[in-house]
Design an enzyme around this catalytic site. Structure first.
Site, PDB file in Angstrom:
ATOM      1  N   TYR A  67      14.329  31.401   5.496  1.00 18.03           N
ATOM      2  CA  TYR A  67      13.111  32.121   5.925  1.00 18.03           C
ATOM      3  C   TYR A  67      13.132  32.368   7.427  1.00 18.03           C
ATOM      4  CZ  TYR A  67      10.765  31.323   1.445  1.00 18.03           C
ATOM      5  OH  TYR A  67      10.417  31.325   0.120  1.00 18.03           O
TER       6      TYR A  67
ATOM      7  N   LYS B  31       0.845  -1.203   0.000  1.00 15.52           N
ATOM      8  CA  LYS B  31       0.000   0.000   0.000  1.00 15.52           C
ATOM      9  C   LYS B  31       0.877   1.248   0.000  1.00 15.52           C
ATOM     10  CE  LYS B  31      -0.287  -0.026   5.044  1.00 15.52           C
ATOM     11  NZ  LYS B  31      -1.097  -0.464   6.204  1.00 15.52           N
TER      12      LYS B  31
END
Ligand code: PLP
Length: 379
Positions: free
Chosen positions: A272, A41
């Protein structure tokens, strides 16, 4: 893992041989009487479901397990035939036709869903084989119906065939918690009551990686569902756990190229918000991978990568496409050279569990977060 470089800013190298070895190790630990359903999965936990499925079927895997009908259909479309595919997340009403078309086997979670599967079978003139999931105490998917109600539903649904009984453990690596034993006792009660009523079920399964690795043999029955182990991991245990039986290793290395290398003066802010300020003149490198590639933002000013064979710190905030690292101790690196975000380089290694601890999450989350933009390269 063989060292190769690929012409991508950020990519993962997946070792087919290591996946195959991990699968063989799981098979040998549980022994020949236990079928290993290989869980692929979430794009095989980020490793690429089609290729991983090809490797596993070449190794003899007869069952694959995915989460959704869509994941199962994609595998069939990628040419995975001849193996059974268990859809652990069941099906929704609009997916009934796809179950038949792609030959998928749903795990069903309620008696109502057995009736829906029966209706699908009737309308396609087929019998829908399914595995019934029992909620034995995890409180997630699975029916909480008692055995007589289950028997009633079985009697009413001739176009659906109960092929497996399954459950899932909430805390199999936790030996300070009795929950796994309680879940098994409940599950065994249902299995025994159905058997007494003459219902014979081909596959009984409850265990995933941790219940395999820590040797909870009473939970292995005749099938296990291994995911994390195939990719090289077993969760750390809690409490007084027995020795871990699996000998599996990570199969994936994640690389990113340096886009720029430069020297900054003492006091210069980085990234940032200027959340890092150089305490001394430093050499920094800017990697071509950021949170959009799956580098956790939580690793800002905390995480490490491997550069020049050494663990080096991540500096400042992780950006969407870029991560800045300290190259003061790896001054020979130049733009175009690579760093390792996950994997081994020289003596240094960094696996998903180490990264997860720093990022405040679990290794599964790290692997599944490596985004589709990061190319998968198979070696
Ligand atoms: C994901 C999953 C597994 C595999 O678990 P691992 O810990 O990765 O081995 C098994 N069963 C179910 C129901 C799952 O959702």
């Amino acid at each position: 893992m063989e060292l190769v470089s690929a012409p991508y800013r950020s990519y993962v190298l997946v070792s087919r041989e290591q996946i195959a070895r991990n699968y063989r190790n799981v098979c040998s630990v549980v022994g020949p009487g236990v079928e290993v359903a290989a869980v692929v999965k979430a794009d095989a936990y980020g490793h690429g479901a089609p290729e991983v499925s090809r490797v596993l079927t070449a190794e003899g895997a007869r069952w694959l397990a995915v989460s959704s009908v869509e994941e199962g259909a994609r595998l069939r479309e990628a040419g995975i035939h001849g193996t059974r595919i268990l859809v652990m997340g069941g099906f929704l009403p609009y997916e009934g036709e796809a179950l038949v078309e792609y030959d998928l086997t749903p795990a069903l979670h309620s008696l109502g869903q057995i009736r829906e599967a029966d209706a699908v079978g009737r309308s396609f003139g087929a019998q829908i084989r399914y595995h019934l999931k029992i909620d034995s105490g995890m409180g997630r998917l699975g029916t909480r119906a008692a055995a007589p109600e289950i028997l009633q539903a079985l009697a009413e649904t001739p176009h659906a065939k109960l092929e497996g009984l399954m459950t899932h453990f909430a805390a199999a690596a936790d030996y300070a918690n009795p929950q796994t034993d309680e879940q098994l006792a409940y599950f065994h009660g249902i299995v025994a009551a159905l058997a007494r009523a003459g219902v014979s079920v081909e596959h009984i399964h409850a265990s995933s990686t941790n219940a395999i690795g820590y040797g909870r043999r009473e939970g292995w029955h005749n099938m296990v569902r291994a995911g994390h182990a195939l990719y090289g991991y077993v969760s750390p245990a809690r409490g007084d756990a027995p020795r871990q039986l699996l000998d599996v290793k990570p199969a994936l290395a994640w690389k990113a190229k340096l886009l720029a290398v430069k020297d900054i003066p003492e006091g210069a802010p980085v990234g940032y918000g200027g959340t890092f300020r150089a305490p001394r003149p430093m050499r920094i490198g800017i990697l071509g991978a950021g949170y959009a590639d799956g580098v956790f933002h939580r690793l800002s000013n905390r995480g490490k990568v491997i550069a020049g064979g050494k663990l080096v710190p991540i500096l400042g905030a992780i950006s969407m496409d870029l991560t800045t690292i300290d190259l003061s101790c790896a001054a020979a690196l130049e733009p175009g050279d690579e760093a390792t975000l996950l994997g081994a380089e020289g003596e240094a290694r960094l696996d998903a569990q180490q990264i997860a601890r720093i990022a405040g999450t679990i290794s599964y989350n790290i692997l599944c977060s490596i985004s589709a933009r990061v190319r998968r390269v198979y070696v």
